[in-house]
Design an enzyme around this catalytic site. Structure first.
Site, PDB file in Angstrom:
ATOM      1  N   HIS A   1     -55.871  -4.389  16.346  1.00 37.24           N
ATOM      2  CA  HIS A   1     -55.078  -4.163  17.550  1.00 37.24           C
ATOM      3  C   HIS A   1     -55.484  -5.050  18.728  1.00 37.24           C
ATOM      4  CE1 HIS A   1     -58.619  -1.891  18.701  1.00 37.24           C
ATOM      5  NE2 HIS A   1     -58.170  -1.866  19.937  1.00 37.24           N
TER       6      HIS A   1
HETATM    7  C1  UD1 Z   1     -56.543   0.002  24.756  1.00 34.41           C
HETATM    8  C2  UD1 Z   1     -57.877  -0.543  25.282  1.00 34.41           C
HETATM    9  C3  UD1 Z   1     -58.721  -1.053  24.119  1.00 34.41           C
HETATM   10  C4  UD1 Z   1     -58.862   0.001  23.056  1.00 34.41           C
HETATM   11  C5  UD1 Z   1     -57.490   0.462  22.631  1.00 34.41           C
HETATM   12  C6  UD1 Z   1     -57.546   1.526  21.571  1.00 34.41           C
HETATM   13  C7  UD1 Z   1     -57.781  -1.577  27.505  1.00 34.41           C
HETATM   14  C8  UD1 Z   1     -57.845  -2.874  28.229  1.00 34.41           C
HETATM   15  N1  UD1 Z   1     -57.669  -1.672  26.184  1.00 34.41           N
HETATM   16  O1  UD1 Z   1     -55.838  -1.081  24.196  1.00 34.41           O
HETATM   17  O2  UD1 Z   1     -59.997  -1.395  24.597  1.00 34.41           O
HETATM   18  O3  UD1 Z   1     -59.562  -0.542  21.963  1.00 34.41           O
HETATM   19  O4  UD1 Z   1     -56.817   0.992  23.784  1.00 34.41           O
HETATM   20  O5  UD1 Z   1     -56.270   1.854  21.106  1.00 34.41           O
HETATM   21  O6  UD1 Z   1     -57.843  -0.542  28.132  1.00 34.41           O
HETATM   22  N2  UD1 Z   1     -48.692   2.272  23.352  1.00 34.41           N
HETATM   23  C9  UD1 Z   1     -47.904   3.222  22.754  1.00 34.41           C
HETATM   24  N3  UD1 Z   1     -48.302   4.523  22.832  1.00 34.41           N
HETATM   25  C10 UD1 Z   1     -49.422   4.913  23.477  1.00 34.41           C
HETATM   26  C11 UD1 Z   1     -50.214   3.946  24.094  1.00 34.41           C
HETATM   27  C12 UD1 Z   1     -49.845   2.630  24.027  1.00 34.41           C
HETATM   28  O7  UD1 Z   1     -46.887   2.905  22.151  1.00 34.41           O
HETATM   29  O8  UD1 Z   1     -49.714   6.131  23.498  1.00 34.41           O
HETATM   30  C13 UD1 Z   1     -48.296   0.857  23.244  1.00 34.41           C
HETATM   31  C14 UD1 Z   1     -47.536   0.373  24.455  1.00 34.41           C
HETATM   32  O9  UD1 Z   1     -46.578  -0.523  24.030  1.00 34.41           O
HETATM   33  C15 UD1 Z   1     -48.589  -0.362  25.249  1.00 34.41           C
HETATM   34  C16 UD1 Z   1     -49.466  -0.930  24.137  1.00 34.41           C
HETATM   35  O10 UD1 Z   1     -49.459   0.068  23.113  1.00 34.41           O
HETATM   36  O11 UD1 Z   1     -48.063  -1.323  26.090  1.00 34.41           O
HETATM   37  C17 UD1 Z   1     -50.883  -1.206  24.554  1.00 34.41           C
HETATM   38  O12 UD1 Z   1     -51.483  -0.037  25.115  1.00 34.41           O
HETATM   39  P1  UD1 Z   1     -52.689  -0.197  26.178  1.00 34.41           P
HETATM   40  O13 UD1 Z   1     -53.264   1.128  26.491  1.00 34.41           O
HETATM   41  O14 UD1 Z   1     -52.229  -1.032  27.325  1.00 34.41           O
HETATM   42  O15 UD1 Z   1     -53.737  -1.070  25.387  1.00 34.41           O
HETATM   43  P2  UD1 Z   1     -54.289  -0.953  23.887  1.00 34.41           P
HETATM   44  O16 UD1 Z   1     -53.896  -2.180  23.168  1.00 34.41           O
HETATM   45  O17 UD1 Z   1     -53.964   0.370  23.276  1.00 34.41           O
END
Ligand code: UD1
Length: 398
Positions: free
Chosen positions: A227
């Site tokens: 991821h």
């Molecule tokens: C975040 C953390 C990362 C961690 C990861 C675990 C930061 C900078 N990154 O990254 O360190 O390893 O979480 O998963 O804080 N999304 C969904 N549903 C959700 C949450 C997110 O669909 O419940 C999708 C959205 O499109 C979102 C994308 O995932 O834009 C990324 O989510 P985000 O929390 O921004 O970062 P992660 O890649 O999950």
């Protein structure tokens, strides 16, 4: 007034410890801490704040249930956004919570955007920040988590580390050893807590509508998670990685638990064709007990997650980390982890070594014993008492 009396008066006056969670990897770290704070004598008052960085049922609710996390007292419901928007929104919504509850400190875990955002709000209000899992460094500032780690540590008053090299990193950055406490790894507390209830791989596949026979291979199966933006956000990088995984799958069936970011990029870049469903099973993000069971039964794990590097070391399962660096060097030095980057030959070579029975066996690092949160609760209470009674002593003197 005696010192003892001052300590007791200070204890009675202790504001809650605001415990912050935001994203998936925070939940397994905070769950044992909350249990240890409640079990501490006397119990440490706590307010659980969820920023809402992760919000989907698969990314959030299932983990809360599996880890028996209580419902958050406050949910800031920030959701997704760019780094700037997400961080700013957490800060904006967290500030009134700090104002309303007058905490004795704000405790943050790990390295996600919510960690840094809440730490910044607290420190600027004069509320001490406590960082759990401090001092880890990949020395790769292109990783957003590295920035979050460095900055959170710089503004923390008490720092709990998971491995001894973390303290060296902190001292190099000018942080006094006196602020640091080596407590062990709370992530492993959750492994110890959840292991007996872990779901078998067959149960998990069936629950997802997949015939578990797909995993009945003499070599067993491998588990994959990816991821990191550096691995999944560019079409050519993700294409190359899926290509290598398809080659691995020719020798070993794979179960790939897909993060929403990765799922949407596979669709967006039109890469579904690289996945042969007879050899590589794609699953939605899994609950904690499902992941634990999948990993515990696996011949190997291929991942770019920080948490999985640690969990595989605790489970004694060989781990190939598809990154050039790790902020968790102990998993390589003592555990089952091997860094293979994105290099095709390195990945395929390492897979063959494991299949030939020459995978790393590793040993359990110091204090990865299921009792880290207990040590943190005990130290934190003492520390709060000494700072509170310090304040009380000062106010007596004036
Ligand atoms: C975040 C953390 C990362 C961690 C990861 C675990 C930061 C900078 N990154 O990254 O360190 O390893 O979480 O998963 O804080 N999304 C969904 N549903 C959700 C949450 C997110 O669909 O419940 C999708 C959205 O499109 C979102 C994308 O995932 O834009 C990324 O989510 P985000 O929390 O921004 O970062 P992660 O890649 O999950």
């Amino acid at each position: 007034m005696s010192n003892q009396a001052i300590m007791e008066a200070a204890a009675a006056d202790l504001g809650p410890v605001i415990c912050v969670v935001g994203a998936r990897p925070n939940f397994m770290k905070m769950a044992p801490i909350l249990r240890a704070m409640a079990a501490h004598i006397p119990p440490v008052p706590v307010l659980l704040v969820h920023t809402g960085q992760h919000y989907d049922k698969d990314m959030n609710d299932r983990l809360f249930e599996d880890l028996r996390l209580p419902r958050p007292d406050v949910n800031l419901e920030v959701g997704s956004g760019t780094h700037a928007i997400q961080t700013a929104e957490v800060m904006r919504r967290f500030e009134p919570v700090v104002d309303a509850h007058k905490p004795s400190c704000v405790a943050v875990v790990g390295d996600v955007n919510s960690t840094l955002a809440c730490a910044l709000v607290a420190v600027k209000k004069g509320v001490p920040v406590v960082h759990i899992e401090a001092g880890l460094r990949s020395y790769d500032r292109a990783m957003p988590e590295e920035i979050n780690r460095i900055l959170t540590d710089q503004i923390s008053a008490r720092l709990y580390t998971t491995e001894r090299t973390a303290e060296d990193n902190l001292v190099r950055e000018g942080i006094s050893s006196e602020r640091v406490c080596f407590a062990g790894n709370v992530m492993i507390d959750s492994v110890v807590f959840g292991r007996a209830n872990a779901r078998s791989a067959a149960q998990t596949l069936r629950a997802c509508g997949v015939d578990p026979l797909v995993l009945s291979h003499p070599m067993g199966y491998g588990v994959v998670t990816l991821h990191r933006p550096s691995n999944v956000d560019k079409p050519e990088t993700l294409r190359a990685l899926l290509g290598v995984l398809a080659e691995v799958a020719a020798s070993l069936p794979l179960v790939f638990a897909l993060h929403p970011r990765t799922r949407s990029n596979i669709d967006r870049f039109g890469l579904e064709g690289l996945v042969n469903p007879a050899r590589m099973v794609l699953l939605p993000p899994q609950g904690y007990l499902e992941m634990l069971g999948l990993m515990a039964g696996a011949a190997m794990v291929l991942t770019d997650s920080g948490g999985l590097q640690e969990e595989t070391t605790a489970l004694g399962v060989p781990c190939l980390t598809l990154r050039e660096n790790t902020e968790r060097p102990i998993t390589v030095e003592q555990g089952t982890n091997l860094l293979v980057g994105r290099n095709r030959a390195a990945i395929l070579g390492a897979v063959q070594e494991i299949l030939a029975g020459r995978g790393k066996r590793g040993r359990l690092p110091e204090f990865w014993d299921g009792r880290a949160a207990e040590r943190i609760a005990a130290d934190l209470y003492q520390w709060l008492m000494s700072t509170q009674s310090g304040i009380a002593l000062k106010s007596l003197a004036t």
